[in-house]
Design an enzyme around this catalytic site. Structure first.
Site, mmCIF file in Angstrom:
data_model
loop_
_atom_site.group_PDB
_atom_site.id
_atom_site.type_symbol
_atom_site.label_atom_id
_atom_site.label_comp_id
_atom_site.label_asym_id
_atom_site.label_seq_id
_atom_site.Cartn_x
_atom_site.Cartn_y
_atom_site.Cartn_z
ATOM 1 N N CYS A 85 43.836 42.361 39.700
ATOM 2 C CA CYS A 85 42.513 41.734 39.798
ATOM 3 C C CYS A 85 41.468 42.404 38.906
ATOM 4 C CB CYS A 85 42.042 41.729 41.247
ATOM 5 S SG CYS A 85 41.788 43.373 41.946
ATOM 6 N N HIS A 144 27.542 50.650 48.998
ATOM 7 C CA HIS A 144 28.395 49.496 48.697
ATOM 8 C C HIS A 144 29.588 49.990 47.895
ATOM 9 C CE1 HIS A 144 29.672 45.492 47.467
ATOM 10 N NE2 HIS A 144 29.697 45.939 46.224
ATOM 11 N N HIS A 171 34.814 44.843 48.161
ATOM 12 C CA HIS A 171 35.128 43.821 49.162
ATOM 13 C C HIS A 171 36.580 43.974 49.608
ATOM 14 C CE1 HIS A 171 31.579 42.095 47.227
ATOM 15 N NE2 HIS A 171 31.382 41.476 48.380
ATOM 16 N N ASP A 182 44.748 39.179 51.220
ATOM 17 C CA ASP A 182 45.877 38.793 50.359
ATOM 18 C C ASP A 182 46.604 40.017 49.795
ATOM 19 O OD1 ASP A 182 43.986 39.720 48.564
ATOM 20 O OD2 ASP A 182 43.896 37.880 47.391
ATOM 21 N N ARG A 212 43.634 43.766 50.941
ATOM 22 C CA ARG A 212 43.386 44.232 49.570
ATOM 23 C C ARG A 212 41.939 44.691 49.506
ATOM 24 N NH1 ARG A 212 41.248 41.317 44.960
ATOM 25 N NH2 ARG A 212 41.611 39.408 46.149
ATOM 26 N N CYS A 246 39.273 45.952 47.414
ATOM 27 C CA CYS A 246 38.980 45.859 45.989
ATOM 28 C C CYS A 246 37.721 46.687 45.726
ATOM 29 C CB CYS A 246 38.777 44.381 45.653
ATOM 30 S SG CYS A 246 38.668 44.030 43.927
#
Length: 126
Positions: free
Chosen positions: A60, A97, A100, A104, A112, A114
């Site tokens: 990704c 932060h 996310h 999947d 996952r 990310c």
């Protein structure tokens, strides 16, 4: 306590991501291809977040993990920005932060996580 008092000044990119919820460009992050054993920490406060053995190549463009080091390491918030419904992840200690999490990912969790590389620091195991 101010963020500066925790770990020191942040880069402009780390400030934008961790404090304003920005996202680094895909395939540009420092830790995308990191494959040494070690621990990934929050760049703001230094809390341990992810172990290298939970990292995988999701394709990704961002470092991806299937499990946090503990249930307290990250907190989850509903994110409805950009016309999507996603789950934002923040540092469980300082609320920075991080990225996310999606449903999947691989076994055993199916998750996952990310992450933005600039939201992380890496401590290799010796």
């Amino acid at each position: 306590m101010s963020k500066e008092g925790w770990k020191g000044p942040l880069s402009a990119a780390a400030e934008a991501v961790t404090q304003q919820g920005a996202t680094e460009r895909p395939f540009t992050g420092e830790y995308l291809h990191e494959d040494r054993p070690g621990v990934y920490h929050c760049v703001v406060c230094g809390q341990a977040l992810f172990m290298s053995e939970t990292k995988f190549d999701a394709g990704c463009g961002w470092p991806s993990f299937f499990e946090a080091v503990s249930s307290e390491a990250v907190r989850y918030l509903k994110d409805t920005s950009h016309g999507m419904v996603r789950t934002e992840i923040r540092c469980g200690n300082c609320d920075a932060h991080l990225g996310h999490v999606f449903d999947d990912g691989p076994a055993p969790t199916g998750q996952r996580y990310c992450l933005n590389s600039v939201a992380l620091s890496f401590e290799p195991l010796s």
